[in-house]
Design a protein around this motif. Sequence first.
Motif, PDB file in Angstrom:
ATOM      1  N   ASN A 351       0.847  -1.195   0.000  1.00  0.00           N
ATOM      2  CA  ASN A 351       0.000   0.000   0.000  1.00  0.00           C
ATOM      3  C   ASN A 351       0.880   1.242   0.000  1.00  0.00           C
ATOM      4  O   ASN A 351       1.401   1.646   1.043  1.00  0.00           O
ATOM      5  CB  ASN A 351      -0.939   0.022   1.206  1.00  0.00           C
ATOM      6  CG  ASN A 351      -2.027   1.071   1.056  1.00  0.00           C
ATOM      7  OD1 ASN A 351      -1.767   2.197   0.638  1.00  0.00           O
ATOM      8  ND2 ASN A 351      -3.254   0.723   1.387  1.00  0.00           N
ATOM      9  N   PRO A 352       1.074   1.858  -1.158  1.00  0.00           N
ATOM     10  CA  PRO A 352       1.979   3.008  -1.272  1.00  0.00           C
ATOM     11  C   PRO A 352       1.403   4.317  -0.743  1.00  0.00           C
ATOM     12  O   PRO A 352       2.107   5.330  -0.716  1.00  0.00           O
ATOM     13  CB  PRO A 352       2.217   3.104  -2.779  1.00  0.00           C
ATOM     14  CG  PRO A 352       0.967   2.548  -3.379  1.00  0.00           C
ATOM     15  CD  PRO A 352       0.490   1.465  -2.452  1.00  0.00           C
ATOM     16  N   HIS A 353       0.133   4.322  -0.315  1.00  0.00           N
ATOM     17  CA  HIS A 353      -0.496   5.556   0.144  1.00  0.00           C
ATOM     18  C   HIS A 353      -0.236   5.848   1.621  1.00  0.00           C
ATOM     19  O   HIS A 353      -0.399   6.982   2.065  1.00  0.00           O
ATOM     20  CB  HIS A 353      -2.015   5.489  -0.072  1.00  0.00           C
ATOM     21  CG  HIS A 353      -2.414   5.071  -1.451  1.00  0.00           C
ATOM     22  ND1 HIS A 353      -2.313   5.895  -2.544  1.00  0.00           N
ATOM     23  CD2 HIS A 353      -2.900   3.892  -1.924  1.00  0.00           C
ATOM     24  CE1 HIS A 353      -2.729   5.256  -3.629  1.00  0.00           C
ATOM     25  NE2 HIS A 353      -3.084   4.032  -3.276  1.00  0.00           N
ATOM     26  N   VAL A 354       0.153   4.830   2.392  1.00  0.00           N
ATOM     27  CA  VAL A 354       0.257   4.965   3.845  1.00  0.00           C
ATOM     28  C   VAL A 354       1.344   5.950   4.292  1.00  0.00           C
ATOM     29  O   VAL A 354       1.094   6.769   5.199  1.00  0.00           O
ATOM     30  CB  VAL A 354       0.469   3.581   4.501  1.00  0.00           C
ATOM     31  CG1 VAL A 354       0.776   3.725   5.986  1.00  0.00           C
ATOM     32  CG2 VAL A 354      -0.763   2.718   4.292  1.00  0.00           C
ATOM     33  N   PRO A 355       2.567   5.915   3.734  1.00  0.00           N
ATOM     34  CA  PRO A 355       3.637   6.751   4.286  1.00  0.00           C
ATOM     35  C   PRO A 355       3.315   8.232   4.390  1.00  0.00           C
ATOM     36  O   PRO A 355       3.692   8.888   5.365  1.00  0.00           O
ATOM     37  CB  PRO A 355       4.811   6.498   3.325  1.00  0.00           C
ATOM     38  CG  PRO A 355       4.573   5.120   2.812  1.00  0.00           C
ATOM     39  CD  PRO A 355       3.085   5.013   2.681  1.00  0.00           C
ATOM     40  N   LYS A 356       2.620   8.793   3.417  1.00  0.00           N
ATOM     41  CA  LYS A 356       2.323  10.225   3.471  1.00  0.00           C
ATOM     42  C   LYS A 356       1.431  10.578   4.648  1.00  0.00           C
ATOM     43  O   LYS A 356       1.520  11.687   5.188  1.00  0.00           O
ATOM     44  CB  LYS A 356       1.681  10.682   2.161  1.00  0.00           C
ATOM     45  CG  LYS A 356       2.675  10.770   1.007  1.00  0.00           C
ATOM     46  CD  LYS A 356       2.084  11.480  -0.189  1.00  0.00           C
ATOM     47  CE  LYS A 356       3.132  11.664  -1.281  1.00  0.00           C
ATOM     48  NZ  LYS A 356       2.602  12.394  -2.454  1.00  0.00           N
ATOM     49  N   TYR A 357       0.578   9.656   5.067  1.00  0.00           N
ATOM     50  CA  TYR A 357      -0.250   9.902   6.250  1.00  0.00           C
ATOM     51  C   TYR A 357       0.578   9.735   7.531  1.00  0.00           C
ATOM     52  O   TYR A 357       0.467  10.551   8.456  1.00  0.00           O
ATOM     53  CB  TYR A 357      -1.440   8.950   6.276  1.00  0.00           C
ATOM     54  CG  TYR A 357      -2.436   9.192   5.162  1.00  0.00           C
ATOM     55  CD1 TYR A 357      -3.251  10.322   5.155  1.00  0.00           C
ATOM     56  CD2 TYR A 357      -2.562   8.292   4.120  1.00  0.00           C
ATOM     57  CE1 TYR A 357      -4.158  10.551   4.142  1.00  0.00           C
ATOM     58  CE2 TYR A 357      -3.477   8.510   3.096  1.00  0.00           C
ATOM     59  CZ  TYR A 357      -4.274   9.642   3.105  1.00  0.00           C
ATOM     60  OH  TYR A 357      -5.167   9.869   2.090  1.00  0.00           O
ATOM     61  N   LEU A 358       1.418   8.702   7.568  1.00  0.00           N
ATOM     62  CA  LEU A 358       2.248   8.489   8.765  1.00  0.00           C
ATOM     63  C   LEU A 358       3.247   9.622   8.947  1.00  0.00           C
ATOM     64  O   LEU A 358       3.557  10.024  10.076  1.00  0.00           O
ATOM     65  CB  LEU A 358       2.986   7.149   8.666  1.00  0.00           C
ATOM     66  CG  LEU A 358       2.124   5.877   8.724  1.00  0.00           C
ATOM     67  CD1 LEU A 358       3.009   4.646   8.610  1.00  0.00           C
ATOM     68  CD2 LEU A 358       1.305   5.827  10.011  1.00  0.00           C
ATOM     69  N   LEU A 359       3.790  10.142   7.840  1.00  0.00           N
ATOM     70  CA  LEU A 359       4.765  11.231   7.904  1.00  0.00           C
ATOM     71  C   LEU A 359       4.082  12.592   7.957  1.00  0.00           C
ATOM     72  O   LEU A 359       4.762  13.617   7.910  1.00  0.00           O
ATOM     73  CB  LEU A 359       5.702  11.149   6.693  1.00  0.00           C
ATOM     74  CG  LEU A 359       6.551   9.873   6.612  1.00  0.00           C
ATOM     75  CD1 LEU A 359       7.285   9.800   5.284  1.00  0.00           C
ATOM     76  CD2 LEU A 359       7.533   9.810   7.771  1.00  0.00           C
ATOM     77  N   GLU A 360       2.753  12.593   8.012  1.00  0.00           N
ATOM     78  CA  GLU A 360       1.939  13.814   8.111  1.00  0.00           C
ATOM     79  C   GLU A 360       2.213  14.778   6.958  1.00  0.00           C
ATOM     80  O   GLU A 360       2.189  15.989   7.117  1.00  0.00           O
ATOM     81  CB  GLU A 360       2.157  14.484   9.469  1.00  0.00           C
ATOM     82  CG  GLU A 360       1.720  13.570  10.626  1.00  0.00           C
ATOM     83  CD  GLU A 360       1.868  14.219  11.985  1.00  0.00           C
ATOM     84  OE1 GLU A 360       0.966  14.965  12.371  1.00  0.00           O
ATOM     85  OE2 GLU A 360       2.894  13.954  12.654  1.00  0.00           O
ATOM     86  N   MET A 361       2.471  14.187   5.791  1.00  0.00           N
ATOM     87  CA  MET A 361       2.582  14.970   4.568  1.00  0.00           C
ATOM     88  C   MET A 361       1.200  15.197   3.951  1.00  0.00           C
ATOM     89  O   MET A 361       1.051  15.997   3.026  1.00  0.00           O
ATOM     90  CB  MET A 361       3.491  14.245   3.566  1.00  0.00           C
ATOM     91  CG  MET A 361       4.905  14.001   4.078  1.00  0.00           C
ATOM     92  SD  MET A 361       5.827  12.800   3.094  1.00  0.00           S
ATOM     93  CE  MET A 361       5.928  13.626   1.518  1.00  0.00           C
TER      94      MET A 361
END
Length: 515
Positions: A351-361
């Motif tokens: 799931n490539p969408h998760v990091p931007k939410y975890l990194l608060e981007m």
Amino acid sequence: MEDTAGSNPQSLGFTEKLKSWLSWSWTYVCFIWFGMVLIMIYVLWSPLKLQETLTSVFLNTLTPKFYVALTGTSSLISGLILIFEWWYFRKYGTSFIEQVSVSHLVSGKYVYKCKVWRNPLNLFRGAEYNRYTWVTGKEPLTYYDMNLSAQDHQTFFTGDIPQLRPEDAVMQKAWRERNPQARIRAAYQAIEMNHECAAAYVLLAEEEATTITEAERLFKKALSIAGKDINLLVYIKRRLAMCARKLGRIKEAVKMMRDLMKEFPLLGMLNIHENLLEALLELQAYADVQAVLAKYDDISLPKSATICYTSALLKARAVSDKFSPEAASRRGLSTAEMNAVEAIHRAVEFNPHVPKYLLEMKSLILPPEHILKRGDSEAVAYAFFHLQHWKRAEGALNLLHCTWEGTFRIIPYPLEKGHLFYPYPGCTETADRELLPSFHEVSVYPKKELPFFILFTAGLCSFTAMLAMLTHQFPELMGVFAKAFFSTLFAPLGFFADKMESFMPSSFWHQLTRI
């Protein structure tokens, strides 16, 4: 409670009907334009004897005002098409013209078949979703999402009953009601008919209770009268465990989830283990988390963002507190660091969408009641509950920040090839747009460039607008250019007509023009 929403033609809704209507309309317009072009060619070609004279008269009678009107109208029409194309691209992620020409005219009608799953950690409507609406005035759930939940409840609570009791028939209708107050009134009506209607208390706990404490009280009432209905028992016990988790009684919640999984081991599709993993992470019982992962992170079992990213978090936590990108670039990665990076790459590929939410981007929203695995909806649901666990592990987010984008270098072309998983499905964007509210900008992977027809229409609009302005400012000069352009344009037609005339008798052309 699985659903293949999107594959059922009855669930397409108004949006799909509108797109279908627009597709046929666009095709119809294209045929009209094609017919007009054929008529123009015939009119310009047919009187071959007078071709040169007519062209000369036609060009000499055109005034600068005509050219201004022509270019201005062309600019206006292309501008309107550009606005529509841009709106359609922002809403659906594709060019309307491309979709008509490729999907509709070439491939036929295509139906998306992405599988939609019930969100294991979905919130309570009355105590959580409605509170958001009261504060912001925005609806966090789409009608499509709530309609799927209604189908789930009808199937789950009354699907196995051979003959419905009167109160069950009322509850079936209650789940289908679009208005929340109508659903609540129907639940009270069912209770009046039978004071031991557990499904009615479930609805009241979900939608009328304004606090988790009140919801828990109603669920306990439902549990006391549920009898031997397995579906009701599982649903109620799970929600009671979630109530305990939200009220801070985490050890109690963990015990209830473990007991539920032991009592009903065949109900793995409900993904109760994802509730258990989140509660264990809150307790920081990392050894227990690893034990659960060892059982469910199996090659033969379906994956999820919770499974993949929790595995990555545990491996990252072991090395992240001392991780330094500069030091790692000098000495190379240790075995433990390499394992952590590989786990992050695995999770990001799933799931490539998760990091931007975890990194608060990217801003989080309330998770939907249904999610699409590997989609933006799943990423929202995972990050909403697990961001705090990543923050608690010192340096874990820093390691994620430094390494997650390296995943895309491993997969040369994501839509056609996969590294550890099957190729990334192309239908996720459409399903996510149905599941997530309109005020949320849906994350798209891979990031799409502007379609050719938007760029083409923008260029055409700018070019014709410039011609209109130049013609208005310099009418005589632009008139000379226009006449030269049309003369050049018609020259091949005249040349071809002369050649045809030399081969055909004049009487034949005379009779043809009369026809």
